[in-house]
Design a protein around this motif. Structure first.
Motif, short mmCIF file in Angstrom:
data_model
loop_
_atom_site.label_atom_id
_atom_site.label_comp_id
_atom_site.label_asym_id
_atom_site.label_seq_id
_atom_site.Cartn_x
_atom_site.Cartn_y
_atom_site.Cartn_z
N PRO A 153 -0.19 -0.63 -0.84
CA PRO A 153 -1.67 -0.32 -1.11
C PRO A 153 -2.10 0.85 -0.89
N CYS A 194 1.02 1.14 -6.41
CA CYS A 194 -0.19 0.41 -6.07
C CYS A 194 -1.05 0.58 -7.40
N ASP A 249 0.55 -4.56 -6.11
CA ASP A 249 0.62 -3.62 -5.15
C ASP A 249 1.73 -3.56 -4.01
#
Length: 103
Positions: free
Chosen positions: A30, A17, A27
């Motif tokens: 995330p 990410c 990403d």
């Protein structure tokens, strides 16, 4: 591992990410940075046992969790949610744990 002296274990974070790894184009995971910060904060606040408890919780969640799930998980693990989350937020603002994860 406890019964042997010829094995070494090394744990590394490889967050996919952007907040923790600017080298990736998008990403892919995330929550990776938050997860890495969470496990490091658990270790900092509660020692190796806390680190591994959080590590297992994150694996059980497959790295995907909401803020509400995190708060519930922290309580289940015996961690104080408000202090824990304050420390996570502090570290995400360029703290030493974030620098370690980025490295």
């Amino acid at each position: 591992l406890e019964g042997r002296n010829d094995i070494m274990f090394s744990h590394r974070h490889f967050p996919f990410c952007r907040p923790c790894n600017e080298a990736i184009p998008s990403d892919m995971h995330p929550n990776a940075c938050w997860a890495a910060i969470a496990v490091e904060v658990a270790g900092e606040m509660y020692g190796p046992e806390g680190f591994w408890k959080m590590h297992q919780w994150l694996f059980d969640k497959r790295g995907s969790f909401t803020n509400e799930e995190l708060v519930a998980g922290l309580r289940t693990l015996g961690f104080e949610p408000q202090t824990f989350q304050a420390r996570m937020n502090q570290q995400m603002k360029d703290g030493p744990l974030l620098k370690r994860i980025q490295a």
